[in-house]
Design an enzyme around this catalytic site. Sequence first.
Site, mmCIF file in Angstrom:
data_model
loop_
_atom_site.group_PDB
_atom_site.id
_atom_site.type_symbol
_atom_site.label_atom_id
_atom_site.label_comp_id
_atom_site.label_asym_id
_atom_site.label_seq_id
_atom_site.Cartn_x
_atom_site.Cartn_y
_atom_site.Cartn_z
ATOM 1 N N LYS A 189 7.818 36.728 31.639
ATOM 2 C CA LYS A 189 7.477 35.319 31.828
ATOM 3 C C LYS A 189 8.476 34.575 32.707
ATOM 4 C CE LYS A 189 6.071 33.123 28.080
ATOM 5 N NZ LYS A 189 4.689 32.699 28.384
ATOM 6 N N SER A 234 -2.082 25.148 22.023
ATOM 7 C CA SER A 234 -0.665 24.915 22.305
ATOM 8 C C SER A 234 -0.200 23.562 21.802
ATOM 9 C CB SER A 234 -0.423 25.004 23.813
ATOM 10 O OG SER A 234 0.885 24.598 24.146
ATOM 11 N N TYR A 261 -1.400 21.817 32.132
ATOM 12 C CA TYR A 261 -1.501 22.921 31.171
ATOM 13 C C TYR A 261 -1.896 22.377 29.795
ATOM 14 C CZ TYR A 261 0.042 26.214 27.610
ATOM 15 O OH TYR A 261 0.096 27.014 26.496
#
Length: 314
Positions: A176, A115, A138
Amino acid sequence: MIIVTGGAGFIGSNLVRALNSRGERDILVVDDLTDGHKFTNLADCEIADYWDKDLFQQRLRLGLTLQPRCIFHQGACSVTTEWDGRYMMETNYRFSTELLDYCLAQEIPLIYASSAAVYGASGKFKEDPSAERPLNVYGYSKLLFDQYVRRRLSKKSSQVVGLRYFNVYGPGEAHKGAMASIAWHLNRQILDDGEAKLFEGSDGYDAGEQRRDFIYVDDVVDVNFWFSDHPECSGIFNVGTGQASTFNDVANAVIRSLGKGAISYIPFPGALKESYQSFTEADIGALRTAGYEASFLDVRSGVSAYVNRLDAAK
């Protein structure tokens, strides 16, 4: 057989559907359907089997006997506002290290989702430790696994590819919720009340002028397949268009596609001030050097394609 972890999720389900388009049917999808709404992402796909993520991890630890041709590892907790570090590290880091160890031992190609969150507060977005400054757990969970991969790359016996996705948008992300792309949210907002709501100015940017590298999901799928077709290529690569666009650009693209709507601005949430990326723009030099030559859709073209597909799905 091909394994797709996170196969009922956003990018994973698009990979499964595209694999079907390539004639692939022998696909094992691994996911967690605690949120059963995600089943709709697979309803029009053909797969050989589905395993729960916990079952897959248990069998991985016991000695998985499968010998897939490739594993596309898309499964992760992608909620950037999740601060349960134990859960995040178990889901995104530990599971991934176990899968990598299995793939290296069995010489199975592994293409996994990293990411752009690893860059966090950095002002540059190049696959280099000096640019990696995550702002949330994250991003850290993704960075830690990338670091684990880097330590193993020199001793690898099979392909290992990490793809640092920037801001991906496209069909299959509705489940999501708050983590869906800004394009999805703006489309819904305009359809519901006629206004696209963007943040007021922040971090030195005027209202709606915060900039991100937005990439359409079909382009992300194409990059995954290119690496699968080039097993000699390994490493960690940015996956973005290489061109940042403003949130105003996205809103205007949605408005043009719908033929209606206006932009309004709302106060910037205080809770996001210390963990928000106001600017991202992928340096795709390494991807190009590896040999990937295809172009990427710009925001206007990608958002138009997306809104049209959302309208057709009604």
